[in-house]
Design an enzyme around this catalytic site. Structure first.
Site, PDB file in Angstrom:
ATOM      1  N   ASN A   1       0.197  -0.739   6.088  1.00 32.19           N
ATOM      2  CA  ASN A   1       0.731  -1.475   4.942  1.00 32.19           C
ATOM      3  C   ASN A   1       1.326  -2.748   5.501  1.00 32.19           C
ATOM      4  OD1 ASN A   1       1.779  -2.315   2.513  1.00 32.19           O
ATOM      5  ND2 ASN A   1       3.597  -1.019   2.612  1.00 32.19           N
ATOM      6  N   GLY A   2       0.943  -3.901   4.965  1.00 27.14           N
ATOM      7  CA  GLY A   2       1.536  -5.154   5.434  1.00 27.14           C
ATOM      8  C   GLY A   2       0.458  -6.170   5.769  1.00 27.14           C
TER       9      GLY A   2
ATOM     10  N   GLU B   1      10.959 -12.331 -24.213  1.00 26.79           N
ATOM     11  CA  GLU B   1      10.065 -11.173 -24.036  1.00 26.79           C
ATOM     12  C   GLU B   1      10.834  -9.891 -23.719  1.00 26.79           C
ATOM     13  OE1 GLU B   1       7.232 -11.709 -20.898  1.00 26.79           O
ATOM     14  OE2 GLU B   1       8.651 -12.681 -19.585  1.00 26.79           O
TER      15      GLU B   1
ATOM     16  N   ARG C   1       2.374   2.414  -7.584  1.00 29.05           N
ATOM     17  CA  ARG C   1       2.510   1.162  -6.836  1.00 29.05           C
ATOM     18  C   ARG C   1       1.346   0.219  -7.081  1.00 29.05           C
ATOM     19  NH1 ARG C   1       5.875   2.169  -2.047  1.00 29.05           N
ATOM     20  NH2 ARG C   1       4.749   0.605  -0.863  1.00 29.05           N
TER      21      ARG C   1
ATOM     22  N   CYS D   1       0.842  -1.198   0.000  1.00 27.63           N
ATOM     23  CA  CYS D   1       0.000   0.000   0.000  1.00 27.63           C
ATOM     24  C   CYS D   1       0.878   1.250   0.000  1.00 27.63           C
ATOM     25  CB  CYS D   1      -0.863  -0.014   1.256  1.00 27.63           C
ATOM     26  SG  CYS D   1      -1.780  -1.551   1.434  1.00 27.63           S
TER      27      CYS D   1
ATOM     28  N   HIS E   1      17.002 -36.320 -28.936  1.00 23.53           N
ATOM     29  CA  HIS E   1      15.894 -36.666 -29.858  1.00 23.53           C
ATOM     30  C   HIS E   1      15.668 -35.567 -30.890  1.00 23.53           C
ATOM     31  CE1 HIS E   1      15.093 -40.106 -27.371  1.00 23.53           C
ATOM     32  NE2 HIS E   1      15.076 -39.338 -26.299  1.00 23.53           N
TER      33      HIS E   1
ATOM     34  N   TRP F   1      -3.614  -1.810  -1.344  1.00 25.12           N
ATOM     35  CA  TRP F   1      -3.471  -2.980  -2.223  1.00 25.12           C
ATOM     36  C   TRP F   1      -4.001  -4.129  -1.385  1.00 25.12           C
ATOM     37  CZ3 TRP F   1      -2.144  -4.311  -7.107  1.00 25.12           C
ATOM     38  CH2 TRP F   1      -1.795  -5.646  -7.352  1.00 25.12           C
TER      39      TRP F   1
ATOM     40  N   LYS G   1       0.770  -6.233 -19.742  1.00 25.68           N
ATOM     41  CA  LYS G   1       0.909  -6.855 -18.419  1.00 25.68           C
ATOM     42  C   LYS G   1      -0.215  -7.866 -18.177  1.00 25.68           C
ATOM     43  CE  LYS G   1       2.625  -7.742 -14.457  1.00 25.68           C
ATOM     44  NZ  LYS G   1       3.801  -8.624 -14.445  1.00 25.68           N
TER      45      LYS G   1
ATOM     46  N   LYS H   1      11.805 -15.372 -20.555  1.00 25.94           N
ATOM     47  CA  LYS H   1      12.316 -14.061 -20.136  1.00 25.94           C
ATOM     48  C   LYS H   1      13.196 -13.449 -21.223  1.00 25.94           C
ATOM     49  CE  LYS H   1      10.278 -13.118 -16.453  1.00 25.94           C
ATOM     50  NZ  LYS H   1       9.177 -13.802 -17.110  1.00 25.94           N
TER      51      LYS H   1
ATOM     52  N   GLU I   1      11.147 -21.010 -18.396  1.00 32.47           N
ATOM     53  CA  GLU I   1      10.944 -19.644 -17.897  1.00 32.47           C
ATOM     54  C   GLU I   1      12.132 -18.767 -18.271  1.00 32.47           C
ATOM     55  OE1 GLU I   1       8.594 -17.963 -16.978  1.00 32.47           O
ATOM     56  OE2 GLU I   1       9.469 -16.240 -15.953  1.00 32.47           O
TER      57      GLU I   1
HETATM   58  C1  AGP Z   1       5.310 -13.237 -18.031  1.00 29.81           C
HETATM   59  O1  AGP Z   1       6.587 -12.639 -17.932  1.00 29.81           O
HETATM   60  C2  AGP Z   1       4.470 -12.630 -19.164  1.00 29.81           C
HETATM   61  N1  AGP Z   1       4.273 -11.266 -18.945  1.00 29.81           N
HETATM   62  C3  AGP Z   1       3.218 -13.426 -19.460  1.00 29.81           C
HETATM   63  O2  AGP Z   1       3.612 -14.656 -19.999  1.00 29.81           O
HETATM   64  C4  AGP Z   1       2.288 -13.719 -18.283  1.00 29.81           C
HETATM   65  O3  AGP Z   1       2.898 -14.646 -17.402  1.00 29.81           O
HETATM   66  C5  AGP Z   1       0.995 -14.348 -18.834  1.00 29.81           C
HETATM   67  O4  AGP Z   1       0.401 -13.413 -19.694  1.00 29.81           O
HETATM   68  C6  AGP Z   1       0.009 -14.737 -17.726  1.00 29.81           C
HETATM   69  O5  AGP Z   1      -0.380 -13.595 -17.019  1.00 29.81           O
HETATM   70  P1  AGP Z   1      -1.204 -13.821 -15.649  1.00 29.81           P
HETATM   71  O6  AGP Z   1      -0.291 -14.528 -14.727  1.00 29.81           O
HETATM   72  O7  AGP Z   1      -1.553 -12.442 -15.202  1.00 29.81           O
HETATM   73  O8  AGP Z   1      -2.416 -14.645 -15.966  1.00 29.81           O
END
Ligand code: AGP
Length: 614
Positions: free
Chosen positions: A101-102, A491, A27, A2, A507, A75, A609, A488, A484
């Site tokens: 906050n917390g 993206e 935030r 928060c 394979h 939050w 996002k 990273k 993962e």
């Molecule tokens: C992760 O780095 C990406 N931004 C993307 O793959 C994300 O994980 C995916 O869109 C799922 O989002 P969510 O966890 O909000 O459902």
């Protein structure tokens, strides 16, 4: 996470506080409120939604002008985001106001004690209990600061508290434990805030409060003590950040700040879920133990990074809970003929809680009468409302598009669920669950240790900025970590990157190996000898074909040294928990390489996002 602002001085407190909250909007929050002390009375105003809603309420009904005030952007952790749960919260008499906050771990017991004593609490928050505790302590004597010290000694968990009382019309009191609070030192005025962004337009002289400290803020000065009332040494410092840097806590990017926040995020996600007897308490899931005992299959649905968390969950659930577990991309789930029944538990993992693919998968599972559990980071988002139960991660707002701290907290959440299933189904004895829970409780410190050793990883990343492709290999839970790491890099650095199960190399993918090709290999702990030895062979295979091997292995694992062009050591942890420490170097690697290529790592091209379309 928060936002908090407090003020005492000569200016109109309302302006200072609301403008300060505006500085903290980055935030992320779901409601906002203020309290102004003027003419011997406390006036509060609070609204769900964005700050504009609060401003409208204040315009309709302006509080009396005062020079003492505080404000809060919430939050939500405990209690849905609505007007009733927004801060500030007041006591029975309306003469004490508090913002927080917390997470107060023992708030339920405190709330019961207060209600038995006749207090009336109207919200679902942990914070409101503090207002009533202060009310009682003020009756016991002393000023607001004395009362705050006595209350803080009773609280468990992480908290930043700021309070005002009509009986101390020149005093704002703050307190902190495991949650930030900074003092802005002005000339004839002083400020409190969760971070300096809220007040640096007024002053750049600040004091960072230490652990278990209480601050008394008056226009003429600031006094700091510990929770016992002993005066504390304070160090003033000068803030030379601009506002934008202040919002990022001094980091160049939110992503860097969020990577650094991971130990705290992991710790916060564990808070309140491990009983003093070592048993897990996940009542908030709202799915009864009996219903969990009747589950005969689990299907996890998610997208992107959250999907990778689901892949790791599978290993934990099968190993600890002995339940069959499928993991499916949410966007594929409803187009296959998945076999679901009322004894199928579908777990949907989503940081935002708004990903349309995940929501459509949940709706499909609902139609098939499955039981639904959400793992989500955003209280009040759509996903939790469409599930039977939810386990919130407490990563705080994740601003950068690439998910980092949310991912680690998703891992904590799936570990907790897998261990809880083992606990209620008896597939692991109580002492076995207790032992693993204790190891999990020690993970924030391990993640912290990894973060302290990342400079060689940054140097490596910068040296690879010209590469076209990087491959990632892993086995067991290291395979989703490899996926993962590849995601990273895709993206953030817009590079081709691919993750493979190391056993799959022969394979086909091994044909990709050529001289100098960077290949990151996540090595399992030596405790899993059969897995460990096989991946060492894989490293030899790719090195023999010219790959540049970047090896992530546990500290002391000398067996990989002869085959590692670069060796990144991480703390030794149990096999299933290893993703918590092996993922972090891959986050730092991708972020640094993308930065070296001049990319905006917070807002990568083509990405959002939260993907709210199918
Ligand atoms: C992760 O780095 C990406 N931004 C993307 O793959 C994300 O994980 C995916 O869109 C799922 O989002 P969510 O966890 O909000 O459902």
């Amino acid at each position: 996470m928060c936002g908090i602002v407090g003020y005492v001085g000569g200016r109109p407190a309302l302006d200072v506080v609301v403008d300060g909250l505006a500085r903290l909007e980055y935030r992320g929050y779901d409601s906002a409120g203020v309290a102004i002390l003027a003419e011997g009375a406390l006036t509060t105003a609070k609204r769900a939604g964005k700050l504009v809603n609060l401003r409208e309420a204040l315009a309709e009904e302006p509080p009396p002008a005062g020079t003492l005030g505080m404000g809060h952007t919430r939050w939500a952790t405990h209690g849905a985001p609505n007007d009733r749960n927004a801060h500030p919260h007041v006591d029975c008499s309306g003469t004490v106001a508090v913002i927080h906050n917390g997470i107060i771990e023992n708030f339920a017991a405190l709330r019961s004690e207060l209600e038995e004593a006749g207090h009336k609490l109207g919200s679902d928050t942990d914070t409101e209990a503090v207002a009533h505790l202060l009310e009682d302590e003020l009756k016991a004597g002393g000023n607001l600061a004395d009362a705050m010290r006595r209350v803080c000694r009773r609280l468990e968990g992480a908290f930043t508290l700021v309070a005002m009382h009509t009986g101390d019309p020149d005093l704002v009191v703050g307190a902190r434990r495991n949650s930030p609070l900074v003092v802005g030192v002005g000339d004839g005025e002083n400020f409190l805030a969760s971070d300096v962004a809220a007040f640096i337009e007024h002053t750049r002289d600040a004091i960072e409060l230490g652990q278990d400290q209480v601050v008394e803020l008056r226009a003429g000065g600031v006094a700091v003590t510990d929770f016992e009332g002993r005066p504390a040494e304070v160090k003033e410092y000068h803030v030379d950040w601009d506002v934008s840097a202040a919002e990022k806590g001094g980091y160049d990017y939110f992503m860097l700040k969020e990577i650094a926040e991971q130990p705290r995020a992991v710790a916060d996600t564990l808070l309140g879920r491990i009983g003093t007897d070592g048993r897990l308490t996940l009542d908030e899931m709202r799915i009864s133990d009996q219903e969990l005992r009747e589950v005969d299959k689990i299907i996890i649905v998610a997208c992107g990074t959250s999907y990778h968390a689901g892949l790791i969950a599978k290993y934990a659930i099968e190993h600890w809970a002995g339940l069959p577990c499928e993991v499916e991309l949410a966007s594929e789930f409803r187009y296959r003929d998945a076999i679901l029944s009322p004894t199928t538990l579908v777990i949907a993992i989503s940081q935002s809680g708004e990903t349309m693919d995940a929501l459509m998968a949940v709706r499909h599972a609902r139609e098939q009468k499955a039981k639904l559990l959400g793992i989500c980071n955003v209280n009040g988002s759509t996903l939790p409302r469409e599930c039977d139960g939810v386990l919130y991660t407490h990563a705080g707002p994740e601003i950068a598009v690439a998910s980092t701290k949310a991912f680690l907290t998703q891992l904590v959440a799936v570990y907790l669920i897998a261990l809880y299933l083992a606990q209620v189904r008896g597939t692991k004895w109580g002492d076995e669950v207790f032992a693993m829970v204790q190891l999990l409780d020690g993970m924030p410190e391990k993640v912290d240790k990894v973060l302290e050793t990342m400079e060689p990883v940054r140097e490596l990343a910068r040296s690879l900025a010209g590469e076209r492709c990087v491959l990632f290999l892993g086995r067991h839970v290291g395979f989703p970590v490899a996926l993962e790491g590849a995601l990273k890099l895709k993206e953030l650095a817009y590079m081709h990157a691919e993750g493979f199960a190391a056993g799959e190399l022969k394979h086909g993918p091994i044909a990709l190996i050529e001289e100098g090709l960077p290949v990151v290999v996540v090595v399992p702990p030596r405790a899993r000898a059969v897995l460990h030895d096989k991946i060492v062979s894989n490293i030899q295979e790719i090195r023999a074909r010219g790959a540049r091997t970047i090896v992530i292995a546990e500290e002391g694992d000398a067996s990989v040294e002869p085959y590692a062009d670069t060796l990144i050591s991480v703390p030794a942890v149990p096999t299933l928990l290893q993703p918590l420490v092996t993922t972090v170097p891959l986050q730092v690697f991708a972020c640094e390489l993308a930065t070296a290529k001049g990319h905006d790592v917070d807002q990568p091209r083509n990405l959002a996002k939260s993907v709210t379309v199918e």
